[in-house]
Design an enzyme around this catalytic site. Structure first.
Site: not given
Ligand SMILES: Cc1cc2nc3c(=O)[nH]c(=O)nc-3n(C[C@H](O)[C@H](O)[C@H](O)COP(=O)(O)OP(=O)(O)OC[C@H]3O[C@@H](n4cnc5c(N)ncnc54)[C@H](O)[C@@H]3O)c2cc1C
Ligand code: SF4
Ligand code: SF4
Ligand code: FES
Lengths: 626, 246
Positions: A257, A273
């Site tokens: 991740h 994000r």
């Protein structure tokens, strides 16, 4: 020595383990669960997002069905999964979510009327139908065609874990915590139970059972940087692998991740994000757009992790006492957005870093997250190699995830697989009787007593447990992380060969008495290094890129040569794993094709091979349409 | 250079013959973003591998790492060194049985609590896999979830005067658990059934209402409201009972 008997011994009391135990107990068998920590502290309770099941109740889930869930799962796996298993899973998931509702899970429900949702920072509107009011609702998760992720606010794993544990209490299942299995008891054919170290007293105990299920979760802790709890250290894998008879399935298949926080590698959500957060390097400059001009920070998990690693390798990482990292910047999103939409991130920053994300940068780095690798079982959950041994959940390679598991599919797997495999264990137990060979039991216990004695007295050497463990973790981070290539992997294997020798020569610094942690770490160290070697060696041999397994020197997915699953055995006395391969799937409902993201060339499989195995299925039509 | 932090840590390993409870001092240099999780692990790995303490998720979600930190029960993984003075005293949680050093046995305590409160949905309905799920109002689902957020860290019980006096007291965590089922429409138990469980000094009437529990709860659970809610409910049930008997 205390000896306990039951029909079914479940090692691990996370969601998978407790679900298996419930199935046995409901059918009148005596089940015992063991866990290192109180069951509810199992790592299952850390999952916040949710679990996938094609209920199709909410507006954005309309038209969803088990076929579409199946397709998403197979595509997600990069065609590395067993399609029979993916089918079993997708079909059973909706029933299992309803069962959980019946047992007490407070699923979020459909609220009719107009509401808003965000996608890529943009606001959209949706309408929920009156007639669906009160049914289980779902949210969106990456990589799926429909909104399919059932959830309970921001604590799905926790809520489901509470309900499952309550169910165990109701059924009178013995769930013993602070008990760590350190060896299986077997005669080369049949598994009889386990030798267990009590983490209250340090005493050894014996648990005998007609069937044993290993449900010990993932083993992220063999990597230095991982989102996993400290107990996810491979104990269950080690005791099975150590028999020399049980293979690990696809050890090279490990998910990373992009945004674990430094130093503790707690996960911060992709949402940062998604909503417009950016990644910065040591000069506080953006870099993702240089590598991925189109998607930049919004590229998929694997891709972002890869680019970050590449950038740090190029010397642009931020130095820290905990190693290099990069920055996540969400300052520009503003107070209102951060304190509402990203509240959880705000809290993590506040509690664990003392950072205010409104004015400060968040230190992040790519982090190990999930092990698709696991104890290889057949579709009934029976572990290869030993009769009476089963496995479910993240510990297993039942293999519905192949080379990449989709978000929301693993938590769902724990309960769905737990139910299916639990039922198979019940079938096995019905009418089955066995004899426990006291010779086997005694020699298994003696062996562990001897190991403990040797470690306590430095009989094999005096190397420091934590130093050797660090060496293993560093080797994996360096050679076997997000990016892999021949040179790096060869070096990694070589380093680990040395580490293995060292692991055999550790001795305790402390006296090892009672619930001593150094002893616990020492007991599993050699097994951990072996797991690490299986990962590195399998990754070295697999000369292609598939899902999370990424070879810089072999960027294409090679279905011609690699449409198969690695099986890694560790034979007694050997210094290297022995690898063999089997077909990924006995049949195709969905013949190999493009995943639809991540790009990359595919070297197609032999047409005849695919054709011979392709079966007629509703999926063939739906698959074509997409 | 970071600060030099002095750790005063409670030491006692009941399994070691002749060991006596005592305090031991360690020193460690503070690094950036250091938490007690990092500090204790470094102490164990670099200075004294016999040190016993519990961590699991290290992310504030499992409740394993509760201990008394400078006099106050809290989660060690969530405690940043930079918010602490340069001397940090660590003690194990009281009330629970000591496992060793900073580790206590919360597992057994909570399992007994589940048994006492019959911590599961009591329903006469049977699950039918062919049927649609039973509907529920989303606001009720959220209400139940709010009470289910307890991570069983044990801080509330450790801070509670009654729990320290009587070891059969259910504590705020136990009473909160009962409240969770009281609000759940799937549970068919009546107030009278709950009264049997908590309408006594081990339950709601043992609580002195000083609310140390809510103050220390790392999850910020509304324990005060729940205790009030149950006390009112049980008070009414008790009254009904008295009148019925007459
Ligand atoms: C931060 C994070 C977030 C996640 N979020 C999601 C999500 O939103 N959706 C999703 O689908 N998945 C998610 N996952 C993945 C998912 O949570 C796990 O895959 C899943 O919970 C594993 O469950 P399990 O029952 O297999 O094992 P676990 O829940 O890990 O349980 C393992 C059990 O085994 C016991 N144990 C281990 N070793 C031994 C031993 N030697 N002896 C005795 N007992 C032992 C442990 O004490 C524990 O009880 C997330 C994972 C992480 C790390
Ligand atoms: S309010 Fe009641 S439960 Fe809470 S600390 Fe005080 S006596 Fe204990
Ligand atoms: S109520 Fe709060 S303090 Fe008490 S055990 Fe639960 S989370 Fe911990
Ligand atoms: S280790 Fe889980 S709450 Fe601290």
């Amino acid at each position: 020595m205390q000896t306990y008997y039951s029909d079914l011994l479940v090692i691990g009391a996370g969601l998978a383990g407790e679900r298996v135990a419930c199935e046995a107990a409901q059918n009148g068998f005596k089940a015992t669960c063991l866990s290192i920590v109180p069951a509810r502290r199992s790592h299952s309770s850390a999952a916040q997002g949710g679990m996938q099941a094609a209920l199709g109740n909410c507006a954005k889930g309309e038209g969803d069905c088990t076929d579409v869930h199946f397709i998403d799962t197979v595509k997600g796996s990069d065609w590395g999964c067993d399609q029979e298993v993916a089918r079993l899973f997708a079909d059973a998931a909706p029933i299992e979510m309803r069962r959980l509702a019946h047992w007490g899970v407070p699923w979020n429900r459909v609220v009719p009327g107009k509401s808003f949702y965000f996608k890529g920072g943009e606001k959209f509107e949706k309408y929920e139908k009156e007639e669906n009011e009160g049914l289980i609702t779902a949210r969106s998760f990456g990589g799926t065609a429909k909104w399919r992720t059932c959830y309970t606010s921001d604590g799905t794993g926790h809520a489901v874990m509470c309900t499952m544990d309550n169910r165990c209490a109701q059924l009178g299942i013995d769930v013993f915590d602070k008990k760590e299995a350190i060896s299986l008891i077997h005669d080369g054919d049949v598994c009889m139970g386990a030798v267990v170290r009590c983490l209250r007293t340090g005493e050894l105990e014996v648990y005998l059972a007609k069937a044993t299920a290993i449900c010990t979760g993932g083993f992220g802790r063999i990597y230095k940087a991982t989102t996993n709890a400290v107990i996810c250290d491979g104990g269950g894998h080690i005791i099975a692998h150590d028999t020399g008879l049980v293979p690990l399935g696809n050890p090279e298949s490990i998910q990373f991740h992009p945004t674990g926080i430094v130093p503790t590698d707690i996960l911060v959500t992709e949402g940062c994000r998604g909503d417009g957060g950016t990644l910065l390097d040591c000069n506080e400059e953006r870099f993702m757009h240089i590598y991925e001009p189109e998607k930049a920070e919004l590229a998929s998990r694997d891709v972002v992790s890869r680019r970050m690693t590449e950038h740090m390798r190029a010397g642009k990482g931020v130095k820290s006492p905990y190693g290099e990292h990069l920055w996540l910047d969400i300052r520009h999103l503003g107070d209102k957005h951060i304190s509402t939409k990203l509240r959880e991130v705000d809290e993590i920053c506040h509690h664990f870093l003392g950072v205010d994300p409104r004015t400060e940068l968040i230190p992040v780095r790519p982090t190990q997250h999930y092990t698709m690798a696991g104890l290889r079982t057949d579709k009934d959950g029976a572990v290869y190699g030993l009769k009476g041994l089963y496995s479910a959940g993240e510990a297993a390679c039942w293999d519905m995830h192949g080379f990449n598991r989709l978000g929301g599919n693993s938590l769902a797997e724990t309960v769905v697989a737990g139910g299916i495999i639990g039922a198979k264990i019940v079938e096995f137990l019905e009418g089955y009787e066995t004899k426990f060979d006291t010779g086997c039991i005694n020699s298994a216990v003696k062996k562990q007593q001897q190991r403990i004695h040797d470690l306590m007295h430095g009989r094999n050497g005096k190397l420091n447990v934590y130093d050797v463990r660090n060496e293993m973790q560093d080797a994996l981070m360096k050679g076997c992380f997000v990016f892999r290539n021949q040179q790096g992997l060869e070096e990694c294997v070589e380093t680990l060969q040395g580490t293995l020798k060292k692991a055999r020569k550790v001795g305790l610094v402390s006296d090892g008495i009672g619930p001593n942690h150094e002893l616990a770490a020492a007991l599993k160290l050699e097994g951990q290094v072996k797991l690490a070697m299986c990962i590195a060696q399998s990754a070295l041999m697999r000369t292609e890129s598939r899902g999370s397994h990424n070879r810089e020197d072999y960027p294409e997915r090679n279905d011609q040569d690699w449409l198969n699953r690695t099986l890694a055995y560790w034979r007694e006395g050997a210094d290297m794993p022995e690898l063999s391969y089997e077909d990924t799937t006995p049949l195709f409902e969905l013949p190999p094709g493009d995943r639809g993201y991540g790009g990359g060339k595919i070297i197609p499989a032999d047409e005849k091979y695919v054709k011979e195995r392709t079966v007629k299925s509703p999926v063939t039509e739906i698959g074509k349409k997409k | 250079m970071g600060r030099q932090i002095k750790f005063e840590i409670f030491r006692y390993n009941p399994q070691r013959k002749g060991d006596v409870p005592h305090m031991q001092t360690f020193t460690l240099e503070e690094t950036q973003n250091m938490t007690l999780f990092i500090a204790l692990n470094r102490l164990r790995e670099e200075q004294d591998p016999s040190l016993i303490f519990d961590f699991c998720c290290r992310a504030g979600i499992c409740g394993a790492c509760a201990m008394v930190i400078n006099g106050r029960p809290g989660l060690a993984c969530q405690t940043k060194i930079k918010d602490q003075p340069s001397k940090i005293t660590l003690l194990p949680l009281p009330v629970y049985k000591l496992v060793g050093d900073l580790a206590v046995d919360t597992g057994v305590w909570f399992r007994e609590m589940y048994a006492k409160t019959e911590s599961w949905v009591h329903t006469s309905k049977v699950f039918d896999p062919t049927k649609e799920e039973e509907r529920m109002d989303n606001s009720i689902a959220e209400e139940i979830y709010e009470l289910e957020r307890c991570i069983e860290c044990g801080c509330c019980v450790s801070a509670c005067g009654t729990a320290r006096l009587r070891d059969d007291f259910l504590g705020a965590a136990g009473l909160n658990r009962v409240a969770r089922f009281v609000v759940d429409p799937r549970d068919e138990r009546t107030d009278k059934d709950y009264y049997e469980v908590i309408g006594n000094d081990q339950g709601i009437f043992g609580c002195m209402g000083l609310l140390a529990c809510e103050d220390v709860c790392p999850k910020g659970l509304p324990l005060q409201n729940q205790l009030g809610f149950l006390r009112r409910k049980m008070g009414i049930t008790a009254l009904k009972d008295i009148f019925k008997k007459k």
